[in-house]
Design a protein around this motif. Structure first.
Motif, PDB file in Angstrom:
ATOM      1  N   VAL A 218     123.965  44.633  89.557  1.00 27.48           N
ATOM      2  CA  VAL A 218     123.102  44.523  90.744  1.00 27.48           C
ATOM      3  C   VAL A 218     122.356  45.845  90.924  1.00 27.48           C
ATOM      4  CG1 VAL A 218     123.057  44.257  93.257  1.00 27.48           C
ATOM      5  CG2 VAL A 218     124.592  42.833  91.877  1.00 27.48           C
ATOM      6  N   ARG A 219     121.039  45.752  91.059  1.00 27.18           N
ATOM      7  CA  ARG A 219     120.200  46.928  91.272  1.00 27.18           C
ATOM      8  C   ARG A 219     119.665  46.928  92.701  1.00 27.18           C
ATOM      9  NH1 ARG A 219     115.612  47.165  89.198  1.00 27.18           N
ATOM     10  NH2 ARG A 219     115.359  44.950  88.694  1.00 27.18           N
ATOM     11  N   ALA A 273     118.374  43.705  96.858  1.00 29.84           N
ATOM     12  CA  ALA A 273     119.429  43.685  95.837  1.00 29.84           C
ATOM     13  C   ALA A 273     118.989  42.688  94.767  1.00 29.84           C
ATOM     14  CB  ALA A 273     120.763  43.268  96.444  1.00 29.84           C
ATOM     15  N   VAL A 274     118.774  43.184  93.557  1.00 29.01           N
ATOM     16  CA  VAL A 274     118.223  42.370  92.469  1.00 29.01           C
ATOM     17  C   VAL A 274     119.280  42.202  91.382  1.00 29.01           C
ATOM     18  CG1 VAL A 274     116.380  42.195  90.768  1.00 29.01           C
ATOM     19  CG2 VAL A 274     115.916  43.252  92.989  1.00 29.01           C
ATOM     20  N   HIS A 275     119.434  40.964  90.919  1.00 28.22           N
ATOM     21  CA  HIS A 275     120.398  40.680  89.851  1.00 28.22           C
ATOM     22  C   HIS A 275     119.753  39.729  88.853  1.00 28.22           C
ATOM     23  CE1 HIS A 275     124.071  38.600  88.131  1.00 28.22           C
ATOM     24  NE2 HIS A 275     124.351  39.888  87.922  1.00 28.22           N
ATOM     25  N   GLN A 276     119.727  40.147  87.602  1.00 28.16           N
ATOM     26  CA  GLN A 276     119.114  39.339  86.541  1.00 28.16           C
ATOM     27  C   GLN A 276     117.681  38.949  86.902  1.00 28.16           C
ATOM     28  OE1 GLN A 276     121.779  36.066  85.699  1.00 28.16           O
ATOM     29  NE2 GLN A 276     123.412  37.422  84.975  1.00 28.16           N
ATOM     30  N   ASP A 301     122.343  31.722  98.606  1.00 24.55           N
ATOM     31  CA  ASP A 301     123.604  30.982  98.600  1.00 24.55           C
ATOM     32  C   ASP A 301     124.337  31.080  97.266  1.00 24.55           C
ATOM     33  OD1 ASP A 301     123.525  30.114 101.200  1.00 24.55           O
ATOM     34  OD2 ASP A 301     122.604  28.175 100.745  1.00 24.55           O
ATOM     35  N   HIS A 302     123.626  31.395  96.212  1.00 24.19           N
ATOM     36  CA  HIS A 302     124.235  31.401  94.895  1.00 24.19           C
ATOM     37  C   HIS A 302     124.520  32.832  94.417  1.00 24.19           C
ATOM     38  CE1 HIS A 302     119.913  31.821  94.288  1.00 24.19           C
ATOM     39  NE2 HIS A 302     120.157  32.374  93.110  1.00 24.19           N
ATOM     40  N   ARG A 303     125.382  32.949  93.439  1.00 19.79           N
ATOM     41  CA  ARG A 303     125.817  34.209  92.849  1.00 19.79           C
ATOM     42  C   ARG A 303     126.347  35.208  93.894  1.00 19.79           C
ATOM     43  NH1 ARG A 303     121.126  36.208  89.162  1.00 19.79           N
ATOM     44  NH2 ARG A 303     120.134  34.194  89.499  1.00 19.79           N
TER      45      ARG A 303
END
Length: 387
Positions: A218-219, A273-276, A301-303
């Protein structure tokens, strides 16, 4: 009403001289007060597009600016009368026992401006509770008010007594849902603490979740106006999931972002917050120097297992500390301590940051006096109760 809002209008009523202020004058004054809310900064007038506004100030014997206020006016339909609102204001010396020196001129000024009633939000705190004390007191039907406070602020208690003695009434009595601004807030003290101290103040669960987010990749990045639609989309998802409705449009946040950052670049930040490559959480942060607020949070809602919101809040706390803020204000909470109540989940999440629950003095109202103003005030209160 425009003539009354013009800079230079003066009011005297057994107290300090009052006159209209320019935005620059008002900004210079509130910037010197560590407890001044961002809702009292000139830029907030640009956010509230359905309200008219003015900035006024009180002057001391030597001519120095002793207090100031952003006043918002909402016209009552079908009349030439206004409801006056000073959100989390005025910015005044609440410790002054001679409160009438500036309170009377304020009421005189608002009455001349056509106000039938006024609502204010005094800045002193009333009571504080440590996290450990509240966590130990959770149970069915329990509320924060049922628990003996860790600290009672003598100034807050004195201000409440002074206002009651002058006919002001606390909005909604002892309830926590009658104010336009939150009565109960969660604050993390930053002054005198190092980042290591802040980390140690987190609960074990929070530290574990922040580490988990880091390991998952997570960035945390700072967004801009272009990402506000993503934030608003996530906010609608969050409202549906958590059972609340702010009722604010994308346009509201775009207007807020533009107005606050025009006053000072970086005053309002959009933290992501950025993920993938996907934005999983987006929170707004507002800074006035010695105070930083986490205003609104949204998440997907996901991850959720990668804990983007924990990582985002931790970085925002570090950013607030780096800015030299004395407190990180996580804004409103419900007063419930019942684990079966849905709003308790937000409080439990904030508990993990190691801060305190603070009961502010809340918002207070009074009529401008006279049969007509009193009747309009009663009608306005009935309208608010039906909403």
């Amino acid at each position: 009403m425009s003539a009354l809002l013009a800079t230079g209008d003066r009011s005297r009523d057994q107290g300090t001289p009052m006159r209209g202020l320019t935005a620059a004058e008002h900004l210079a004054h509130v910037a010197t007060h560590a407890d001044a809310s961002f809702l009292q900064y000139p830029s907030w007038a640009g956010v509230k597009d359905q309200w008219s506004s003015e900035m006024i100030g009180w002057h001391g014997e030597g001519g120095e600016l002793a207090g100031s206020a952003l006043v918002l006016y909402r016209q009552l339909p079908g009349t030439r009368k206004y409801f006056a609102y000073l959100p989390e204001g005025p910015v005044a010396d609440w410790a002054d026992p001679g409160i009438d020196r500036w309170l009377r001129p304020l009421l005189t000024h608002l009455r001349r401006a056509g106000a039938f009633a006024v609502r204010i939000g005094p800045s002193p705190a009333y009571r504080r509770w440590d996290t450990a004390r509240l966590k130990a007191a959770t149970g069915p039907g329990r509320t924060v008010g049922d628990v003996l406070a860790s600290e009672v602020d003598p100034l807050g208690a004195a201000v409440a007594d002074r206002l009651r003695a002058r006919g002001w009434r606390r909005c909604g009595g002892d309830g926590d849902d009658a104010d336009a601004q939150p009565r109960y807030v969660f604050r993390v003290p930053l002054s005198g603490r190092t980042p290591d101290d802040l980390w140690a103040g987190l609960s074990q669960e929070w530290r574990r979740n922040v580490r988990r987010a880091g390991k998952a990749g997570v960035r945390i990045v700072t967004g801009g106006a272009a990402e506000l639609p993503d934030f608003h989309r996530l906010l609608r998802i969050t409202e549906e999931r958590d059972g609340f409705r702010l009722g604010r449009s994308l346009g509201y946040y775009q207007r807020q972002y533009a107005a606050l950052n025009a006053e000072q670049p970086g005053r309002m930040r959009l933290c992501l917050a950025v993920h993938q490559g996907e934005i999983l959480a987006a929170h707004t942060m507002i800074s006035t120097g010695r105070r930083v607020w986490y205003q609104t949070g949204a998440s997907a809602d996901h991850r959720r297992e990668v804990r983007p919101s924990n990582a985002l809040q931790w970085q925002m706390m570090l950013d607030a500390h780096a800015l030299g803020a004395e407190v990180y204000d996580m804004r409103g909470i419900s007063s419930t301590l019942d684990p079966d109540d849905r709003p308790y989940g937000l409080l439990r999440w904030k508990f993990g940051t190691g801060g305190q629950v603070v009961e502010t003095l809340g918002e207070w109202e009074t009529s401008m006096g006279g049969p007509a103003n009193n009747a309009l005030h009663r009608a306005f209160q009935a309208y608010l109760a039906r909403r």
